[in-house]
Design a protein around this motif. Structure first.
Motif, PDB file in Angstrom:
ATOM      1  N   ASP A 170       0.455  -1.369   0.284  1.00 14.18           N
ATOM      2  CA  ASP A 170       0.126   0.409   0.282  1.00 14.18           C
ATOM      3  C   ASP A 170       0.546   1.687   0.369  1.00 14.18           C
ATOM      4  N   THR A 171       1.992   0.904  -0.422  1.00 10.84           N
ATOM      5  CA  THR A 171       2.632   2.164  -0.587  1.00 10.84           C
ATOM      6  C   THR A 171       4.271   1.822  -1.835  1.00 10.84           C
ATOM      7  N   TYR A 172       4.857   3.067  -2.312  1.00 13.11           N
ATOM      8  CA  TYR A 172       5.119   2.561  -3.332  1.00 13.11           C
ATOM      9  C   TYR A 172       6.969   1.897  -2.721  1.00 13.11           C
ATOM     10  N   GLN A 173       7.211   1.261  -3.808  1.00 16.59           N
ATOM     11  CA  GLN A 173       7.881  -0.038  -3.295  1.00 16.59           C
ATOM     12  C   GLN A 173       9.445   0.464  -2.350  1.00 16.59           C
ATOM     13  N   GLN A 174      10.298  -0.231  -1.520  1.00 14.72           N
ATOM     14  CA  GLN A 174      10.906   0.382  -0.570  1.00 14.72           C
ATOM     15  C   GLN A 174      12.434   0.384  -1.680  1.00 14.72           C
ATOM     16  N   THR A 175      12.237  -1.138  -2.525  1.00 18.11           N
ATOM     17  CA  THR A 175      13.506  -1.625  -3.564  1.00 18.11           C
ATOM     18  C   THR A 175      13.338  -1.764  -4.705  1.00 18.11           C
ATOM     19  N   TYR A 176      13.003  -1.645  -5.729  1.00 12.98           N
ATOM     20  CA  TYR A 176      13.177  -2.302  -6.589  1.00 12.98           C
ATOM     21  C   TYR A 176      14.101  -3.075  -7.440  1.00 12.98           C
ATOM     22  N   PHE A 177      14.397  -4.371  -7.989  1.00 15.90           N
ATOM     23  CA  PHE A 177      14.977  -5.233  -8.923  1.00 15.90           C
ATOM     24  C   PHE A 177      15.194  -4.963 -10.080  1.00 15.90           C
ATOM     25  N   VAL A 178      16.537  -4.778 -10.973  1.00 18.17           N
ATOM     26  CA  VAL A 178      16.761  -4.302 -12.419  1.00 18.17           C
ATOM     27  C   VAL A 178      17.152  -5.541 -12.690  1.00 18.17           C
ATOM     28  N   ILE A 179      16.448  -5.889 -13.660  1.00 12.99           N
ATOM     29  CA  ILE A 179      17.185  -6.823 -15.454  1.00 12.99           C
ATOM     30  C   ILE A 179      17.576  -6.283 -15.764  1.00 12.99           C
ATOM     31  N   ASP A 180      19.006  -7.453 -16.601  1.00 17.27           N
ATOM     32  CA  ASP A 180      19.824  -7.293 -17.908  1.00 17.27           C
ATOM     33  C   ASP A 180      18.821  -6.495 -19.488  1.00 17.27           C
ATOM     34  N   ASP A 181      18.296  -8.059 -19.285  1.00 17.99           N
ATOM     35  CA  ASP A 181      17.231  -7.975 -20.206  1.00 17.99           C
ATOM     36  C   ASP A 181      16.159  -9.224 -19.365  1.00 17.99           C
ATOM     37  N   PHE A 182      14.933  -9.528 -20.661  1.00 18.36           N
ATOM     38  CA  PHE A 182      14.315  -9.906 -20.445  1.00 18.36           C
ATOM     39  C   PHE A 182      14.606 -11.629 -20.731  1.00 18.36           C
ATOM     40  N   GLU A 183      15.429 -11.675 -21.402  1.00 20.22           N
ATOM     41  CA  GLU A 183      16.497 -13.667 -21.672  1.00 20.22           C
ATOM     42  C   GLU A 183      16.935 -14.096 -20.411  1.00 20.22           C
ATOM     43  N   GLN A 184      17.336 -12.575 -19.413  1.00 18.80           N
ATOM     44  CA  GLN A 184      17.847 -12.749 -18.284  1.00 18.80           C
ATOM     45  C   GLN A 184      17.147 -13.333 -17.288  1.00 18.80           C
ATOM     46  N   LEU A 185      16.002 -12.410 -17.645  1.00 19.44           N
ATOM     47  CA  LEU A 185      14.947 -13.149 -16.323  1.00 19.44           C
ATOM     48  C   LEU A 185      14.499 -15.058 -16.778  1.00 19.44           C
TER      49      LEU A 185
END
Ligand code: PHE
Length: 295
Positions: free
Chosen positions: A233-248
């Motif tokens: 119910d608030t903005y996120q405190q941490t965002y996780f960053v991918i390099d590209d969709f293949e990595q995911l």
């Protein structure tokens, strides 16, 4: 047909919310009012103007290929002609949030459930449940990307497995969805960009997630993400960053069963914490962080 039929309440990843009838419904397009269409147009215009500096190109390309700004609420049938040809996905109308198993079954069969009803004009900036604008504008454009489309289907299959293992496994998997599909960031030559649906459908969080010094921005690590609590119910405190969709897609390919077993014995990481092992793009100032119950 103007208020969705609420059937029960249930504890979900968004808190204690109404869960609706589980069947799919034909989009009642003729029943949308002038105000409903105006809400779509207003939200669309606002985000389409803002997002070139914030969202990844794959998302923006999807928005334009679908013609989501052609005027008024899009017809699911029109979108499905484009989507089916591109990646074999299909949008289906639903009343609202679905029980986990029903949701996973849709994804595993390349069907994306979209709430048919749209928010009211006094809810442009926030509402507690996903509506048509969030589901359609936020989620559907990336289903045109073949790698992301395959990731979503794999997630559905993984969901059925996690559901069979138990509630802890399900929570670990839900955290992955939260920090990727809903609130994921991606590295690009132009800098960090958004691909998460929960961000691109919110003007405030689009700006916050990229520009604010407050939150942490940390390189994607599968087990770290699955072990991290999140804010509903608030903005996120941490965002996780991918390099590209293949990595995911590649990182999530292995069987999660041993990961679930490993995480079951440990303590989850709090939403705003940074670990010594993290690849930190930005350590947040934590300004405005509220502590409290996280999922
Ligand atoms: N590989 C995962 C499993 O074994 C399934 C999955 C794929 C989950 C992609 C999420 C995303 O459970």
């Amino acid at each position: 047909m103007d208020t969705p039929r609420r059937v029960e309440h249930q504890q979900t990843d968004r808190g204690y919310v109404p869960v609706y009838a589980t069947g799919t419904v034909e989009q009642p397009w003729a029943s949308y009012s002038k105000v409903d269409h105006e809400v779509w147009d207003t939200l669309y215009r606002r985000q389409r103007e803002l997002l070139p500096a914030y969202a990844c190109q794959e998302f923006l390309d999807g928005v334009d290929r679908f013609g989501l700004g052609d005027g008024g609420i899009p017809r699911f049938d029109d979108l499905n002609k484009v989507l089916g040809k591109a990646t074999g996905w299909e949008v289906v109308g639903v009343e609202g949030l679905l029980p986990d198993e029903v949701f996973f079954d849709h994804l595993a069969n390349r069907r994306f459930p979209v709430s048919w009803w749209i928010r009211k004009p006094d809810q442009l900036d926030y509402l507690a449940e996903p509506d048509l604008f969030h589901d359609l504008f936020g989620h559907v454009p990336l289903l045109l990307n073949p790698v992301f489309a395959d990731y979503m289907q794999a997630y559905g299959k993984g969901g059925m497995k996690a559901h069979a293992i138990g509630p802890d496994a399900l929570m670990n998997l839900t955290r992955l969805y939260w920090y990727t599909v809903e609130f994921g960031l991606i590295r690009t030559d132009a800098g960090l960009r958004i691909y998460g649906a929960g961000i691109v459908s919110s003007k405030g969080e689009s700006i916050y997630s990229i520009d604010s010094p407050a939150p942490n921005r940390i390189g994607f690590d599968l087990e770290r993400v699955m072990n991290t609590r999140y804010k509903i119910d608030t903005y996120q405190q941490t965002y996780f960053v991918i390099d590209d969709f293949e990595q995911l897609f590649d990182a999530t390919r292995p069987d999660f069963t041993p990961i679930y077993a490993r995480l079951a014995g440990g303590t989850p990481v709090a939403a705003g914490d940074v670990l010594a092992t993290d690849k930190v793009y930005q350590r947040g100032t934590r300004e405005g962080f509220v502590s409290g119950a996280d999922n």
